[in-house]
Design a protein around this motif. Structure first.
Motif, short mmCIF file in Angstrom:
data_model
loop_
_atom_site.label_atom_id
_atom_site.label_comp_id
_atom_site.label_asym_id
_atom_site.label_seq_id
_atom_site.Cartn_x
_atom_site.Cartn_y
_atom_site.Cartn_z
N LEU A 59 3.51 1.57 -1.93
CA LEU A 59 2.62 1.47 -0.79
C LEU A 59 2.79 2.66 0.13
CD1 LEU A 59 3.63 -2.20 0.03
CD2 LEU A 59 1.47 -1.53 -1.02
N CYS A 60 1.72 3.00 0.84
CA CYS A 60 1.81 4.03 1.86
C CYS A 60 2.58 3.48 3.06
CB CYS A 60 0.42 4.49 2.28
SG CYS A 60 -0.52 3.25 3.22
N ALA A 61 2.85 4.33 4.03
CA ALA A 61 3.64 3.94 5.21
C ALA A 61 2.97 2.81 5.99
CB ALA A 61 3.88 5.15 6.11
N VAL A 62 1.68 2.91 6.21
CA VAL A 62 0.98 1.89 6.99
C VAL A 62 0.97 0.55 6.25
CG1 VAL A 62 -1.26 1.22 7.96
CG2 VAL A 62 -0.41 3.55 8.26
N SER A 63 0.74 0.57 4.95
CA SER A 63 0.73 -0.67 4.17
C SER A 63 2.13 -1.30 4.09
CB SER A 63 0.19 -0.43 2.76
OG SER A 63 -1.18 -0.11 2.82
N THR A 64 3.16 -0.48 3.97
CA THR A 64 4.53 -0.99 3.96
C THR A 64 4.86 -1.63 5.29
OG1 THR A 64 5.25 0.66 2.35
CG2 THR A 64 6.97 -0.38 3.66
N ALA A 65 4.49 -0.96 6.38
CA ALA A 65 4.74 -1.51 7.71
C ALA A 65 3.99 -2.84 7.89
CB ALA A 65 4.32 -0.51 8.79
N SER A 66 2.74 -2.88 7.43
CA SER A 66 1.94 -4.11 7.54
C SER A 66 2.55 -5.25 6.74
CB SER A 66 0.51 -3.86 7.07
OG SER A 66 -0.13 -2.91 7.88
N ALA A 67 2.95 -4.97 5.51
CA ALA A 67 3.56 -6.00 4.66
C ALA A 67 4.86 -6.50 5.27
CB ALA A 67 3.79 -5.46 3.25
N SER A 68 5.64 -5.59 5.84
CA SER A 68 6.89 -5.98 6.49
C SER A 68 6.63 -6.92 7.66
CB SER A 68 7.65 -4.75 6.98
OG SER A 68 8.15 -4.00 5.91
N LEU A 69 5.68 -6.55 8.51
CA LEU A 69 5.37 -7.37 9.68
C LEU A 69 4.83 -8.74 9.28
CD1 LEU A 69 3.78 -4.68 12.01
CD2 LEU A 69 6.00 -5.80 12.28
N VAL A 70 3.91 -8.76 8.33
CA VAL A 70 3.33 -10.03 7.88
C VAL A 70 4.41 -10.90 7.25
CG1 VAL A 70 1.76 -11.08 6.19
CG2 VAL A 70 0.97 -9.20 7.62
N SER A 71 5.27 -10.31 6.43
CA SER A 71 6.31 -11.10 5.76
C SER A 71 7.24 -11.76 6.77
CB SER A 71 7.11 -10.24 4.78
OG SER A 71 7.95 -9.33 5.46
N GLU A 72 7.52 -11.08 7.87
CA GLU A 72 8.36 -11.67 8.91
C GLU A 72 7.62 -12.75 9.70
OE1 GLU A 72 9.71 -8.17 11.09
OE2 GLU A 72 11.67 -8.43 10.17
N LYS A 73 6.35 -12.51 9.98
CA LYS A 73 5.56 -13.41 10.81
C LYS A 73 5.32 -14.76 10.14
CE LYS A 73 2.51 -14.45 14.10
NZ LYS A 73 2.90 -14.74 15.44
N VAL A 74 4.98 -14.78 8.85
CA VAL A 74 4.53 -16.02 8.19
C VAL A 74 5.67 -16.91 7.69
CG1 VAL A 74 2.29 -15.04 7.58
CG2 VAL A 74 4.19 -14.94 5.94
N GLN A 75 6.86 -16.38 7.54
CA GLN A 75 7.97 -17.22 7.09
C GLN A 75 8.25 -18.31 8.12
OE1 GLN A 75 11.22 -15.36 4.64
NE2 GLN A 75 10.44 -13.50 5.64
N GLY A 76 8.30 -19.55 7.64
CA GLY A 76 8.51 -20.68 8.52
C GLY A 76 7.23 -21.36 8.97
N MET A 77 6.08 -20.78 8.61
CA MET A 77 4.80 -21.38 8.96
C MET A 77 4.37 -22.35 7.85
SD MET A 77 2.69 -18.06 10.24
CE MET A 77 1.76 -18.50 11.69
N THR A 78 3.53 -23.30 8.23
CA THR A 78 2.94 -24.15 7.20
C THR A 78 1.86 -23.35 6.46
OG1 THR A 78 1.17 -25.01 8.61
CG2 THR A 78 3.28 -26.21 8.62
N ILE A 79 1.49 -23.81 5.29
CA ILE A 79 0.44 -23.13 4.54
C ILE A 79 -0.85 -23.11 5.34
CG2 ILE A 79 -0.93 -23.21 2.40
CD1 ILE A 79 2.07 -22.34 2.13
N GLU A 80 -1.15 -24.18 6.03
CA GLU A 80 -2.36 -24.23 6.86
C GLU A 80 -2.30 -23.21 7.99
OE1 GLU A 80 -6.09 -25.05 7.60
OE2 GLU A 80 -4.99 -25.90 5.91
N GLU A 81 -1.15 -23.03 8.62
CA GLU A 81 -1.00 -22.03 9.68
C GLU A 81 -1.19 -20.62 9.12
OE1 GLU A 81 2.13 -24.05 12.80
OE2 GLU A 81 2.93 -23.23 10.91
N VAL A 82 -0.71 -20.37 7.92
CA VAL A 82 -0.85 -19.05 7.31
C VAL A 82 -2.33 -18.77 7.04
CG1 VAL A 82 -0.34 -17.66 5.26
CG2 VAL A 82 1.45 -19.07 6.29
N ARG A 83 -3.06 -19.78 6.60
CA ARG A 83 -4.51 -19.59 6.35
C ARG A 83 -5.20 -19.20 7.62
NH1 ARG A 83 -4.94 -24.77 2.70
NH2 ARG A 83 -4.25 -23.81 0.78
#
Length: 83
Positions: A59-83
């Motif tokens: 991944l490019c720098a922006v995509s890596t940063a985005s994936a990192s942020l999203v991966s941290e944000k969604v952990q611990g959420m319900t599947i419905e919250e992630v949607r």
């Protein structure tokens, strides 16, 4: 360099949750033909809760940063919250 540049570069050089997951419940691979980004997301779900999100790929720098942020944000959420 702006604060945004330094955050993106930090997440690119020290990505969060960028690793292989053993035996994920869900795996999804996406390849972007226009830029060459190639990501595989791996999820572990327990009782409708996203308990772990990791990713691998090229991944490019922006995509890596985005994936990192999203991966941290969604952990611990319900599947419905992630949607």
């Amino acid at each position: 360099m702006s604060i945004y540049d330094s955050i993106i570069l930090d997440l690119y050089h020290y990505p969060r949750n960028k690793r292989e997951m053993a035996d994920p419940d869900v795996t999804c691979r996406v390849f972007n033909q226009s830029c060459g980004d190639d990501i595989t997301c791996m999820l572990r779900i327990d009782n409708q809760m996203l308990v772990e999100f990791t990713y691998m790929g090229h991944l490019c720098a922006v995509s890596t940063a985005s994936a990192s942020l999203v991966s941290e944000k969604v952990q611990g959420m319900t599947i419905e919250e992630v949607r």
